[in-house]
Design an enzyme around this catalytic site. Structure first.
Site, PDB file in Angstrom:
ATOM      1  N   LYS A  28     -11.202  -2.684  18.798  1.00 53.67           N
ATOM      2  CA  LYS A  28      -9.561  -3.265  18.943  1.00 53.67           C
ATOM      3  C   LYS A  28      -9.244  -3.197  20.216  1.00 53.67           C
ATOM      4  O   LYS A  28      -8.248  -4.139  20.826  1.00 53.67           O
ATOM      5  CB  LYS A  28      -8.814  -2.228  18.097  1.00 53.67           C
ATOM      6  CG  LYS A  28      -8.850  -2.066  16.604  1.00 53.67           C
ATOM      7  CD  LYS A  28      -8.095  -2.813  15.975  1.00 53.67           C
ATOM      8  CE  LYS A  28      -8.425  -2.510  14.483  1.00 53.67           C
ATOM      9  NZ  LYS A  28      -7.271  -3.268  13.399  1.00 53.67           N
TER      10      LYS A  28
ATOM     11  N   PRO B 279      -2.769 -11.510  10.304  1.00 52.07           N
ATOM     12  CA  PRO B 279      -3.285 -11.142  11.580  1.00 52.07           C
ATOM     13  C   PRO B 279      -3.510  -9.572  12.094  1.00 52.07           C
ATOM     14  O   PRO B 279      -2.773  -8.946  11.435  1.00 52.07           O
ATOM     15  CB  PRO B 279      -2.087 -11.802  12.592  1.00 52.07           C
ATOM     16  CG  PRO B 279      -0.901 -11.832  11.682  1.00 52.07           C
ATOM     17  CD  PRO B 279      -1.566 -11.807  10.121  1.00 52.07           C
TER      18      PRO B 279
ATOM     19  N   ASP C 164      -4.368  -5.945   4.902  1.00 54.12           N
ATOM     20  CA  ASP C 164      -5.391  -6.936   5.426  1.00 54.12           C
ATOM     21  C   ASP C 164      -5.341  -8.211   4.926  1.00 54.12           C
ATOM     22  O   ASP C 164      -5.821  -9.390   5.680  1.00 54.12           O
ATOM     23  CB  ASP C 164      -6.621  -6.402   5.320  1.00 54.12           C
ATOM     24  CG  ASP C 164      -6.785  -4.878   6.106  1.00 54.12           C
ATOM     25  OD1 ASP C 164      -6.482  -4.928   7.404  1.00 54.12           O
ATOM     26  OD2 ASP C 164      -6.976  -4.097   5.363  1.00 54.12           O
TER      27      ASP C 164
ATOM     28  N   PHE D  26      -3.990   3.428  15.045  1.00 50.87           N
ATOM     29  CA  PHE D  26      -4.531   4.523  14.357  1.00 50.87           C
ATOM     30  C   PHE D  26      -5.838   4.078  13.453  1.00 50.87           C
ATOM     31  O   PHE D  26      -5.849   2.903  13.463  1.00 50.87           O
ATOM     32  CB  PHE D  26      -3.338   4.748  13.147  1.00 50.87           C
ATOM     33  CG  PHE D  26      -2.584   5.826  13.610  1.00 50.87           C
ATOM     34  CD1 PHE D  26      -1.386   5.491  14.558  1.00 50.87           C
ATOM     35  CD2 PHE D  26      -2.446   6.930  13.108  1.00 50.87           C
ATOM     36  CE1 PHE D  26      -0.564   6.436  15.167  1.00 50.87           C
ATOM     37  CE2 PHE D  26      -1.389   8.072  13.745  1.00 50.87           C
ATOM     38  CZ  PHE D  26      -0.631   7.594  14.633  1.00 50.87           C
TER      39      PHE D  26
ATOM     40  N   ASN E  19       0.601  -1.156  -0.134  1.00 47.27           N
ATOM     41  CA  ASN E  19      -0.073  -0.008  -0.111  1.00 47.27           C
ATOM     42  C   ASN E  19       0.799   1.234  -0.101  1.00 47.27           C
ATOM     43  O   ASN E  19       2.174   1.050   0.003  1.00 47.27           O
ATOM     44  CB  ASN E  19      -0.964   0.021   1.236  1.00 47.27           C
ATOM     45  CG  ASN E  19      -0.106  -0.075   2.557  1.00 47.27           C
ATOM     46  OD1 ASN E  19       0.393   0.681   2.910  1.00 47.27           O
ATOM     47  ND2 ASN E  19      -0.283  -1.417   3.170  1.00 47.27           N
TER      48      ASN E  19
HETATM   49  N1  CTP Z   1      -3.664  -2.964  12.189  1.00 44.47           N
HETATM   50  C1  CTP Z   1      -2.813  -4.080  12.796  1.00 44.47           C
HETATM   51  N2  CTP Z   1      -2.943  -5.041  12.011  1.00 44.47           N
HETATM   52  C2  CTP Z   1      -3.913  -5.315  11.204  1.00 44.47           C
HETATM   53  C3  CTP Z   1      -4.540  -4.236  10.276  1.00 44.47           C
HETATM   54  C4  CTP Z   1      -4.555  -3.121  11.197  1.00 44.47           C
HETATM   55  O1  CTP Z   1      -2.170  -3.777  13.999  1.00 44.47           O
HETATM   56  N3  CTP Z   1      -3.573  -6.412  10.302  1.00 44.47           N
HETATM   57  C5  CTP Z   1      -3.552  -1.643  13.141  1.00 44.47           C
HETATM   58  C6  CTP Z   1      -3.096  -0.589  12.226  1.00 44.47           C
HETATM   59  O2  CTP Z   1      -1.841  -0.362  12.590  1.00 44.47           O
HETATM   60  C7  CTP Z   1      -3.966   0.719  13.074  1.00 44.47           C
HETATM   61  C8  CTP Z   1      -5.138  -0.090  13.218  1.00 44.47           C
HETATM   62  O3  CTP Z   1      -4.975  -1.424  13.494  1.00 44.47           O
HETATM   63  O4  CTP Z   1      -3.356   1.271  14.178  1.00 44.47           O
HETATM   64  C9  CTP Z   1      -6.318   0.302  12.363  1.00 44.47           C
HETATM   65  O5  CTP Z   1      -5.928   0.062  10.827  1.00 44.47           O
HETATM   66  P1  CTP Z   1      -6.891   0.462   9.761  1.00 44.47           P
HETATM   67  O6  CTP Z   1      -6.187   0.040   8.513  1.00 44.47           O
HETATM   68  O7  CTP Z   1      -7.265   1.817   9.861  1.00 44.47           O
HETATM   69  O8  CTP Z   1      -8.090  -0.624   9.910  1.00 44.47           O
HETATM   70  P2  CTP Z   1      -8.307  -2.079   9.861  1.00 44.47           P
HETATM   71  O9  CTP Z   1      -8.426  -2.697  11.048  1.00 44.47           O
HETATM   72  O10 CTP Z   1      -7.442  -2.616   8.831  1.00 44.47           O
HETATM   73  O11 CTP Z   1      -9.770  -2.037   9.481  1.00 44.47           O
HETATM   74  P3  CTP Z   1     -10.635  -1.499   7.871  1.00 44.47           P
HETATM   75  O12 CTP Z   1      -9.789  -1.918   6.888  1.00 44.47           O
HETATM   76  O13 CTP Z   1     -11.866  -2.275   8.031  1.00 44.47           O
HETATM   77  O14 CTP Z   1     -10.661   0.035   8.136  1.00 44.47           O
END
Ligand code: CTP
Length: 403
Positions: free
Chosen positions: A350, A310, A282, A332, A213
């Site tokens: 979370k 994870p 993700d 975040f 990304n």
């Molecule tokens: N995060 C993480 N591990 C993942 C995905 C996200 O630790 N596999 C953490 C990111 O570092 C951030 C938070 O979770 O602190 C939220 O990440 P974000 O990308 O905004 O959201 P997602 O959890 O991926 O959910 P969505 O894509 O549905 O918005």
């Protein structure tokens, strides 16, 4: 960012070829907001002119203890009483030997001796040939100067002006600047151990292609730098970025979300704060190809079965340490719409203490951003600023909650 705004720094130059680097250092200090008063020894003026240093510092340079410009003729007192720090860069072997004995037969050594040690720190950036640096006399002097309260910065290693190679190079201007900012920063995170993730992850599809990304890692790196400056021990688990690791920060370079998860879990026990700043992919390919996928004559592109990575933040928030309140967890939320609502939902989902909401379109790859702090007590905005300034505000807020 004006990290040195309202700070007064005496930049002292003793003789050595590294004086050429002092010009860049002076500029960097001024750019960071400091008021810089340059003082040069006679030997230093053999290597670089006071004119250059005056132009860069925007102040007349002092070279002699007999300079009649000061009404009371006491430059060594007047110039040190207001200073936050005397930085001698370069500090030659001879100059350090002189300081060690408390000698004061030129303005710069006189100022080092006359400085009020409780308010004006002394920082030395040594520069010399490798044999001089490794000489027992220099080693003894450096050791004793440290015991006497001076901050002696490490030296760089590599090619030397004399043609030899080894230890003794003066640190680069930016490295010295970082150390000075660190010395003058509030130490409200002293003794705290901070673990954070930053940057994107890269999920291989085959040995040359992958899913990733547009995260640059800038916010995470800025948080790591600010935490270090405020006295924390920092471990930064970083996905692939082009950024320079901040000085004093321990970095673990990873590529995939699974590697990032593993590195975080390994370091949780010795952490007090966890910040998830990485944009973890993700999904990843369930079975990445072991060899490069060839087009051959096939017209149909390959398909991949994806599986979820994870969720590192969620996993950390569920660990025993976090559940027992011994680990402060910050995440975040990168959103493209409904920022406040989505950030609040993530806070709950979370299980973090804080979620910092931001709009993906306003942050990806940029040097500035706006943050929305969301915790159990409510929300407030941290207004648009550079990522360095935002990081500093975030670390200040975290320090307040830990104290
Ligand atoms: N995060 C993480 N591990 C993942 C995905 C996200 O630790 N596999 C953490 C990111 O570092 C951030 C938070 O979770 O602190 C939220 O990440 P974000 O990308 O905004 O959201 P997602 O959890 O991926 O959910 P969505 O894509 O549905 O918005």
């Amino acid at each position: 960012m004006n990290e040195l705004l309202n700070k007064r720094i005496v930049l002292g130059l003793s003789g050595g070829i590294a004086c050429y680097k002092a010009a860049e250092l002076c500029r960097a200090l001024v750019k960071a907001g400091a008021q810089v008063q340059v003082v040069m020894t006679q030997a230093a003026t053999q290597f670089i002119t006071p004119v250059t240093m005056q132009a860069l510092s925007n102040q007349p340079v002092f070279e002699s203890q007999w300079d009649a410009r000061e009404p009371n003729n006491m430059a060594h007192i007047n110039l040190t009483r207001q200073a936050d720090l005397i930085l001698v860069a370069p500090a030659s072997a001879d100059f350090m030997a002189k300081l060690l004995h408390g000698r004061a037969d030129d303005l710069l050594s006189l100022m080092c001796l006359a400085r009020p040690s409780s308010t004006t720190q002394l920082v030395l950036a040594p520069a010399m040939n490798r044999e001089m640096w490794s000489h027992p006399a220099t080693k003894r002097n450096v050791e004793q100067l440290r015991l006497d309260g001076a901050h002696v910065l490490g030296v760089g290693s590599g090619d030397q002006a004399c043609g030899e190679t080894g230890d003794g190079r003066m640190l680069e201007a930016d490295e010295i600047l970082q150390d000075v900012i660190c010395l003058l920063s509030p130490k409200d995170l002293q003794g705290k151990r901070l673990l954070l993730t930053a940057g994107p992850t890269f999920e291989a599809l085959d040995p040359v292609r992958g899913l990733t990304n547009r995260s640059s890692g800038k916010m995470g790196y800025a948080l790591a730098q600010s935490a270090h400056q405020r006295g924390a021990q920092v471990v930064l688990v970083s996905g692939p970025t082009h950024l320079q690791v901040p000085r004093g920060v321990n970095v673990i370079q990873v590529e995939s979300g699974q590697q990032m998860h593993h590195a975080v879990m390994t370091h949780l026990e010795e952490s007090d704060v966890f910040i998830a700043c990485a944009a973890v992919a993700d999904w990843r390919a369930l079975e990445p190809a072991t060899h490069k996928l060839k087009k051959n004559d096939k017209q149909t592109p390959p398909t991949f079965e994806l599986t979820a990575n994870p969720d590192i933040l969620a996993a950390v928030c569920k660990c025993e340490k976090a559940l027992s309140g011994k680990l402060f967890c910050v995440g975040f939320a990168a959103e493209t719409e409904n920022l406040e609502q989505n950030a609040k939902t993530k806070l709950e989902r979370k299980g973090a203490q804080v979620i910092l909401g931001n709009l993906a379109q306003n942050t990806l790859g940029r040097d500035d951003n706006t943050l929305l702090w969301v915790d159990a007590k409510g929300t407030f905005e941290i207004p648009n600023n550079t990522k360095a300034a935002l990081a500093d505000e975030v670390m200040k807020q975290i320090a307040q909650r830990l104290s």
